[in-house]
Design an enzyme around this catalytic site. Structure first.
Site, PDB file in Angstrom:
ATOM      1  N   GLN A 215       0.984  -1.127  -0.111  1.00  0.00           N
ATOM      2  CA  GLN A 215      -0.063  -0.146   0.072  1.00  0.00           C
ATOM      3  C   GLN A 215       1.022   1.375  -0.303  1.00  0.00           C
ATOM      4  O   GLN A 215       1.571   1.592   0.845  1.00  0.00           O
ATOM      5  CB  GLN A 215      -1.018   0.120   1.496  1.00  0.00           C
ATOM      6  CG  GLN A 215      -0.821  -1.040   1.211  1.00  0.00           C
ATOM      7  CD  GLN A 215      -2.643  -1.366   0.606  1.00  0.00           C
ATOM      8  OE1 GLN A 215      -3.519  -1.044   0.290  1.00  0.00           O
ATOM      9  NE2 GLN A 215      -2.653  -2.958   0.141  1.00  0.00           N
ATOM     10  N   GLY A 256     -11.421   2.074   4.436  1.00  0.00           N
ATOM     11  CA  GLY A 256     -10.415   1.700   3.645  1.00  0.00           C
ATOM     12  C   GLY A 256      -9.834   2.581   3.099  1.00  0.00           C
ATOM     13  O   GLY A 256     -10.097   4.093   2.486  1.00  0.00           O
ATOM     14  N   HIS A 257      -8.608   1.708   2.204  1.00  0.00           N
ATOM     15  CA  HIS A 257      -7.627   2.266   1.258  1.00  0.00           C
ATOM     16  C   HIS A 257      -8.073   2.823  -0.251  1.00  0.00           C
ATOM     17  O   HIS A 257      -9.575   2.280  -0.739  1.00  0.00           O
ATOM     18  CB  HIS A 257      -6.436   1.425   1.099  1.00  0.00           C
ATOM     19  CG  HIS A 257      -6.961  -0.190   0.292  1.00  0.00           C
ATOM     20  ND1 HIS A 257      -6.661  -0.654   1.014  1.00  0.00           N
ATOM     21  CD2 HIS A 257      -7.518  -0.106  -0.833  1.00  0.00           C
ATOM     22  CE1 HIS A 257      -6.760  -2.280  -0.067  1.00  0.00           C
ATOM     23  NE2 HIS A 257      -7.638  -1.480  -1.003  1.00  0.00           N
ATOM     24  N   ASN A 258      -7.754   3.789  -0.709  1.00  0.00           N
ATOM     25  CA  ASN A 258      -8.578   4.022  -1.464  1.00  0.00           C
ATOM     26  C   ASN A 258      -9.945   4.596  -1.527  1.00  0.00           C
ATOM     27  O   ASN A 258     -10.475   5.311  -3.170  1.00  0.00           O
ATOM     28  CB  ASN A 258      -8.324   3.581  -2.381  1.00  0.00           C
ATOM     29  CG  ASN A 258      -7.039   2.600  -3.013  1.00  0.00           C
ATOM     30  OD1 ASN A 258      -5.572   2.991  -2.553  1.00  0.00           O
ATOM     31  ND2 ASN A 258      -6.586   1.852  -3.970  1.00  0.00           N
ATOM     32  N   SER A 276     -11.736   1.554  -1.803  1.00  0.00           N
ATOM     33  CA  SER A 276     -11.747   2.188  -3.328  1.00  0.00           C
ATOM     34  C   SER A 276     -13.522   2.280  -3.302  1.00  0.00           C
ATOM     35  O   SER A 276     -14.160   2.471  -4.699  1.00  0.00           O
ATOM     36  CB  SER A 276     -11.647   0.911  -4.082  1.00  0.00           C
ATOM     37  OG  SER A 276     -10.371  -0.070  -4.817  1.00  0.00           O
TER      38      SER A 276
END
Length: 353
Positions: A215, A256-258, A276
């Site tokens: 990441q 979460g990520h993105n 995402s």
């Protein structure tokens, strides 16, 4: 019992001051010179307190209240007892909140625990960090190499600002907060225990088990964002995680990520947003809602508490349930199933075994 409030009262406001501040209307026979120094609920407010009434469920408390004045929603004016000083407003909660901000400005943002301004001798600040004037860094905080912190910011006890991070001006970084791989704008508030910029949850099946996906993105938090205690925001994988200007995030939220969250959205406690996902401007997400990854929630959408969002939500929609769907459709299904269950009842199948 002595007053246990941690926010002392000041000179207060007169009722006429509140009218000028908020645009509320003076109620019948209400003296404009009444001075109020505090706020409180109907059942606990005293003669120097402002209270508010915007729901008929509290109508029985109106005749008994000792409040010096009550802000009443216009649609409920008929319920006000004769002789009770009151103000009339289209939205009583908005007026009450505005008065609270004026009476107790110290409650708007977390204050430093220790007295004074500057870097505590018990803090650990890398010599390459760039600290503007009027910054407070309290004991046992750690500031890494190359960090930049803007004027008026407070970094509380035990907080960690990792290498290369940038913190804007007039921010509040609470106790035990950890910020890494992140850029923060001005007037950002991170309450105690917030974790920003840790790696997201990413794995792919490999020959020997699960292989980690790196990441390498950042977290970008824009101006005037407030994030509640113990919330976590993962850094991006190959793009940035972004929290838009003015957005308010409650305690124990996981992002979460993105993920990209728009401006002036509200995300309530224990919401989980998978990687995402795109959340638009002005979105409201109720508590304990779960949002699947790679979905889009349109501008102005509202999601009821305890919803499960599996797919895209249109702009301006009001959805709820699991899986989430339009509120009217969801409630219609709930009523149908309730009626069906009632019809299927009999003494035989209701009897405990």
């Amino acid at each position: 019992m002595p007053d246990a409030s941690f926010f002392p009262r000041g000179d207060g406001l007169t009722v006429s001051d509140i009218v000028a501040l908020t645009g509320a209307e003076l109620g019948a026979s209400t003296a404009p010179g009444i001075r109020l120094t505090g706020i409180g609920p109907l059942d606990r407010a005293g003669p120097e307190d402002l209270s508010f009434f915007d729901s008929p469920r509290y109508a029985t408390q109106l005749p008994e209240t000792r409040a010096g004045c009550v802000v009443v929603a216009r649609k409920h004016v008929a319920l006000v007892p004769k002789g009770l000083p009151h103000l009339v407003a289209a939205n009583a909660s908005v007026v009450f909140a505005a008065v609270g901000r004026r009476l107790f400005p110290a409650a708007l943002v977390p204050a430093a625990v220790s007295a004074g301004v500057g870097v505590s001798p018990r803090a650990e600040v890398d010599p390459t960090a760039q600290i503007e004037e009027d910054v407070t860094i309290e004991a046992f905080a750690v500031v890494g190499r190359g960090v930049k912190i803007g004027r008026g910011t407070i970094v509380s006890h035990g907080a960690v600002i990792a290498a290369g991070c940038m913190i804007g001006r007039d921010c509040r970084i609470g106790a035990q907060v950890v910020v890494s791989n992140a850029l923060l704008g001005n007037r950002v508030i991170l309450h105690p225990g917030v974790k920003i910029g840790q790696d997201g949850f990413g794995y792919v099946p490999g020959r020997a088990g699960l292989d980690k996906v790196v990441q390498i993105g950042r977290v970008i938090i824009q101006d005037d964002v407030e994030i509640g205690a113990n919330a976590t925001i993962d850094r991006g994988a190959i793009r940035d995680t972004v929290i838009g200007e003015g957005t308010k995030i409650d305690n124990q939220v996981q992002i979460g990520h993105n993920v990209a969250v728009g401006r002036h959205s509200v995300i309530v406690a224990q919401v989980g947003i998978s990687g995402s996902t795109t959340v638009g401007d002005g979105v409201m997400i109720g508590g304990q809602t779960g949002v699947n990854g790679h979905v889009t929630i349109g501008d102005g959408a509202q999601l009821a508490a305890l919803s499960g969002v599996a797919g895209d939500v249109p702009k301006g929609a009001r959805w709820g349930g699991i899986p989430a769907r339009p509120v009217r459709e969801w409630l219609r299904e709930v009523r149908f199933l309730t009626d069906l269950a009632k019809k299927g009842r009999s003494p035989r199948n209701e009897r405990d075994d």
